[in-house]
Design a protein around this motif. Structure first.
Motif, PDB file in Angstrom:
ATOM      1  N   ALA A  15       0.790  -1.228   0.000  1.00  0.00           N
ATOM      2  CA  ALA A  15       0.000   0.000   0.000  1.00  0.00           C
ATOM      3  C   ALA A  15       0.825   1.282   0.000  1.00  0.00           C
ATOM      4  CB  ALA A  15      -0.937   0.017   1.209  1.00  0.00           C
ATOM      5  N   GLY A  16       2.116   1.199   0.298  1.00  0.00           N
ATOM      6  CA  GLY A  16       2.921   2.400   0.493  1.00  0.00           C
ATOM      7  C   GLY A  16       3.135   3.218  -0.766  1.00  0.00           C
ATOM      8  N   VAL A  17       3.487   4.483  -0.545  1.00  0.00           N
ATOM      9  CA  VAL A  17       3.687   5.420  -1.646  1.00  0.00           C
ATOM     10  C   VAL A  17       5.088   5.303  -2.245  1.00  0.00           C
ATOM     11  CG1 VAL A  17       4.470   7.368  -0.219  1.00  0.00           C
ATOM     12  CG2 VAL A  17       3.212   7.805  -2.348  1.00  0.00           C
ATOM     13  N   GLY A  18       6.028   4.693  -1.537  1.00  0.00           N
ATOM     14  CA  GLY A  18       7.396   4.547  -2.052  1.00  0.00           C
ATOM     15  C   GLY A  18       8.117   5.883  -2.163  1.00  0.00           C
ATOM     16  N   ARG A  19       8.129   6.647  -1.082  1.00  0.00           N
ATOM     17  CA  ARG A  19       8.728   7.990  -1.115  1.00  0.00           C
ATOM     18  C   ARG A  19      10.168   7.974  -1.612  1.00  0.00           C
ATOM     19  NH1 ARG A  19       5.454   8.041   3.237  1.00  0.00           N
ATOM     20  NH2 ARG A  19       3.778   9.561   3.156  1.00  0.00           N
ATOM     21  N   ARG A  20      10.991   7.091  -1.067  1.00  0.00           N
ATOM     22  CA  ARG A  20      12.403   7.050  -1.479  1.00  0.00           C
ATOM     23  C   ARG A  20      12.570   6.529  -2.896  1.00  0.00           C
ATOM     24  NH1 ARG A  20      15.467   3.960   3.112  1.00  0.00           N
ATOM     25  NH2 ARG A  20      13.446   3.028   3.416  1.00  0.00           N
ATOM     26  N   TYR A  21      11.637   5.702  -3.328  1.00  0.00           N
ATOM     27  CA  TYR A  21      11.725   5.175  -4.691  1.00  0.00           C
ATOM     28  C   TYR A  21      11.221   6.190  -5.711  1.00  0.00           C
ATOM     29  CZ  TYR A  21      12.282   1.774  -8.316  1.00  0.00           C
ATOM     30  OH  TYR A  21      12.731   1.135  -9.436  1.00  0.00           O
ATOM     31  N   GLY A  22      10.250   6.985  -5.312  1.00  0.00           N
ATOM     32  CA  GLY A  22       9.677   7.977  -6.218  1.00  0.00           C
ATOM     33  C   GLY A  22       8.338   7.578  -6.808  1.00  0.00           C
ATOM     34  N   VAL A  62      -2.968  -5.848   0.052  1.00  0.00           N
ATOM     35  CA  VAL A  62      -3.401  -4.547   0.552  1.00  0.00           C
ATOM     36  C   VAL A  62      -2.800  -3.464  -0.345  1.00  0.00           C
ATOM     37  CG1 VAL A  62      -3.431  -2.961   2.513  1.00  0.00           C
ATOM     38  CG2 VAL A  62      -3.534  -5.436   2.900  1.00  0.00           C
ATOM     39  N   LEU A  63      -3.673  -2.681  -0.960  1.00  0.00           N
ATOM     40  CA  LEU A  63      -3.278  -1.619  -1.886  1.00  0.00           C
ATOM     41  C   LEU A  63      -3.710  -0.275  -1.330  1.00  0.00           C
ATOM     42  CD1 LEU A  63      -4.505  -3.335  -5.160  1.00  0.00           C
ATOM     43  CD2 LEU A  63      -2.146  -3.173  -4.352  1.00  0.00           C
ATOM     44  N   ALA A  73      -5.409 -13.370  -6.751  1.00  0.00           N
ATOM     45  CA  ALA A  73      -5.361 -12.648  -5.485  1.00  0.00           C
ATOM     46  C   ALA A  73      -6.599 -11.768  -5.322  1.00  0.00           C
ATOM     47  CB  ALA A  73      -4.110 -11.784  -5.411  1.00  0.00           C
ATOM     48  N   VAL A  74      -6.877 -11.417  -4.075  1.00  0.00           N
ATOM     49  CA  VAL A  74      -7.983 -10.537  -3.738  1.00  0.00           C
ATOM     50  C   VAL A  74      -7.408  -9.165  -3.396  1.00  0.00           C
ATOM     51  CG1 VAL A  74      -9.872 -10.106  -2.106  1.00  0.00           C
ATOM     52  CG2 VAL A  74      -9.341 -12.457  -2.820  1.00  0.00           C
ATOM     53  N   PRO A  75      -7.712  -8.135  -4.191  1.00  0.00           N
ATOM     54  CA  PRO A  75      -7.232  -6.799  -3.835  1.00  0.00           C
ATOM     55  C   PRO A  75      -8.028  -6.241  -2.656  1.00  0.00           C
ATOM     56  CG  PRO A  75      -8.506  -6.724  -5.870  1.00  0.00           C
ATOM     57  CD  PRO A  75      -8.445  -8.164  -5.452  1.00  0.00           C
ATOM     58  N   VAL A  76      -7.322  -5.620  -1.730  1.00  0.00           N
ATOM     59  CA  VAL A  76      -7.939  -5.028  -0.544  1.00  0.00           C
ATOM     60  C   VAL A  76      -7.534  -3.559  -0.521  1.00  0.00           C
ATOM     61  CG1 VAL A  76      -8.065  -5.054   1.975  1.00  0.00           C
ATOM     62  CG2 VAL A  76      -7.792  -7.209   0.707  1.00  0.00           C
ATOM     63  N   ARG A  77      -8.465  -2.703  -0.838  1.00  0.00           N
ATOM     64  CA  ARG A  77      -8.165  -1.265  -0.865  1.00  0.00           C
ATOM     65  C   ARG A  77      -8.070  -0.742   0.565  1.00  0.00           C
ATOM     66  NH1 ARG A  77      -8.899   2.189  -5.476  1.00  0.00           N
ATOM     67  NH2 ARG A  77      -8.156   4.212  -4.814  1.00  0.00           N
ATOM     68  N   HIS A  78      -7.026   0.045   0.816  1.00  0.00           N
ATOM     69  CA  HIS A  78      -6.824   0.631   2.148  1.00  0.00           C
ATOM     70  C   HIS A  78      -6.626   2.132   1.991  1.00  0.00           C
ATOM     71  CE1 HIS A  78      -5.790   1.219   6.229  1.00  0.00           C
ATOM     72  NE2 HIS A  78      -4.491   1.265   6.068  1.00  0.00           N
ATOM     73  N   ASP A  79      -7.715   2.874   2.200  1.00  0.00           N
ATOM     74  CA  ASP A  79      -7.649   4.319   2.046  1.00  0.00           C
ATOM     75  C   ASP A  79      -6.832   4.989   3.150  1.00  0.00           C
ATOM     76  OD1 ASP A  79      -9.137   4.233  -0.301  1.00  0.00           O
ATOM     77  OD2 ASP A  79     -11.040   4.389   0.768  1.00  0.00           O
ATOM     78  N   ARG A  98      -3.063  -4.427   9.811  1.00  0.00           N
ATOM     79  CA  ARG A  98      -4.350  -4.656  10.486  1.00  0.00           C
ATOM     80  C   ARG A  98      -5.492  -4.723   9.480  1.00  0.00           C
ATOM     81  NH1 ARG A  98      -2.562  -0.347  13.339  1.00  0.00           N
ATOM     82  NH2 ARG A  98      -4.492   0.800  12.895  1.00  0.00           N
ATOM     83  N   ARG A  99      -5.478  -3.852   8.475  1.00  0.00           N
ATOM     84  CA  ARG A  99      -6.522  -3.859   7.435  1.00  0.00           C
ATOM     85  C   ARG A  99      -6.514  -5.175   6.668  1.00  0.00           C
ATOM     86  NH1 ARG A  99     -10.383  -4.407   4.656  1.00  0.00           N
ATOM     87  NH2 ARG A  99     -10.983  -3.120   2.895  1.00  0.00           N
ATOM     88  N   GLY A 100      -5.323  -5.638   6.308  1.00  0.00           N
ATOM     89  CA  GLY A 100      -5.212  -6.884   5.560  1.00  0.00           C
ATOM     90  C   GLY A 100      -5.703  -8.079   6.344  1.00  0.00           C
ATOM     91  N   LEU A 101      -5.310  -8.170   7.607  1.00  0.00           N
ATOM     92  CA  LEU A 101      -5.766  -9.287   8.432  1.00  0.00           C
ATOM     93  C   LEU A 101      -7.278  -9.252   8.599  1.00  0.00           C
ATOM     94  CD1 LEU A 101      -2.956  -9.322  11.153  1.00  0.00           C
ATOM     95  CD2 LEU A 101      -3.286 -10.987   9.293  1.00  0.00           C
ATOM     96  N   ALA A 102      -7.842  -8.057   8.770  1.00  0.00           N
ATOM     97  CA  ALA A 102      -9.296  -7.927   8.933  1.00  0.00           C
ATOM     98  C   ALA A 102     -10.052  -8.339   7.674  1.00  0.00           C
ATOM     99  CB  ALA A 102      -9.649  -6.492   9.318  1.00  0.00           C
ATOM    100  N   SER A 103      -9.395  -8.284   6.520  1.00  0.00           N
ATOM    101  CA  SER A 103     -10.061  -8.625   5.255  1.00  0.00           C
ATOM    102  C   SER A 103     -10.177 -10.129   5.023  1.00  0.00           C
ATOM    103  CB  SER A 103      -9.297  -8.013   4.076  1.00  0.00           C
ATOM    104  OG  SER A 103      -8.105  -8.737   3.791  1.00  0.00           O
ATOM    105  N   LEU A 104      -9.436 -10.915   5.780  1.00  0.00           N
ATOM    106  CA  LEU A 104      -9.399 -12.359   5.533  1.00  0.00           C
ATOM    107  C   LEU A 104     -10.678 -13.040   6.026  1.00  0.00           C
ATOM    108  CD1 LEU A 104      -5.674 -12.980   6.523  1.00  0.00           C
ATOM    109  CD2 LEU A 104      -6.649 -12.992   4.215  1.00  0.00           C
TER     110      LEU A 104
END
Length: 193
Positions: A9-16, A48-49, A62-68, A79-85
């Motif tokens: 889900a991360g934005v990858g700040r250091r990667y860009g 978790v995306l 796979a099942v995509p799990v959106r995490h706003d 926690r969001r990913g585990l709750a989605s299972l």
């Protein structure tokens, strides 16, 4: 049945840009993570995306799990990913999208530790804990306290050694992170060599 949970889900700040979208040998890291978990025997596999979720390619198998709330950090994604299972899933193997050199053998080893009675099984490399990490369902409520900000289960592993079985995985894969484009070049050289 042991589920697989890929945190991507991360934005990858250091990667860009979001690391889920980064490719190694023409394959997005998010798809590599799904393959890792499936080849390791996990089912279902949830991903978790967050940042860049709309740009992520299809995720077959796979099942995509959106995490706003992805900007809250790794802990909230876990926690969001585990709750989605599904409720009948007794345990989950957790991996990070930015570690493409992990091995399905390591996934199978932590699953075997769980089958042998471990509530938490963590792959180790040179004696240091890494991924994959298997968490039995009865440990998930503990993460409300531990998985906060950019911390996942690391503090749980440290504070509750009575729950943890270490699983040496030095001989399979490597826990190297892709945090920058330079890291990706280094991993390409390792995977070619």
């Amino acid at each position: 049945m042991t589920a697989g949970l890929l945190l991507a889900a991360g934005v990858g700040r250091r990667y860009g840009r979001p690391k889920a979208l980064v490719e190694l040998d023409g394959v997005p890291l998010v798809r590599r993570g799904i393959t890792l978990l499936r080849d390791g025997g996990c089912t279902p596999v949830h991903v978790v995306l967050g940042a860049g979720a709309d740009e992520v390619p299809d995720l077959p198998g796979a099942v995509p799990v959106r995490h706003d709330g992805w900007s809250e950090g790794l802990g909230s994604s876990l926690r969001r990913g585990l709750a989605s299972l599904p409720a009948d899933v007794p345990a989950a193997v957790v991996v990070l999208v930015d570690q493409p050199l992990l091995s399905p053998v390591a996934v199978r080893r932590v699953r075997a530790a769980y089958a042998g009675g471990a509530l938490v099984a963590v792959a180790t490399y040179a004696g240091r804990p890494g991924h994959p990490v298997l968490l039995a369902r009865q440990t998930w409520p503990l993460l409300d306290r531990y998985a906060v900000g950019d911390r996942g289960a690391r503090d749980l592993l440290r504070d509750r050694p009575d729950l943890v079985v270490e699983v040496p995985c030095d001989d399979v894969g490597a826990p190297l992170d892709v945090d920058t484009p330079a890291d990706l070049l280094r991993l390409r050289a390792l995977s070619d060599g």
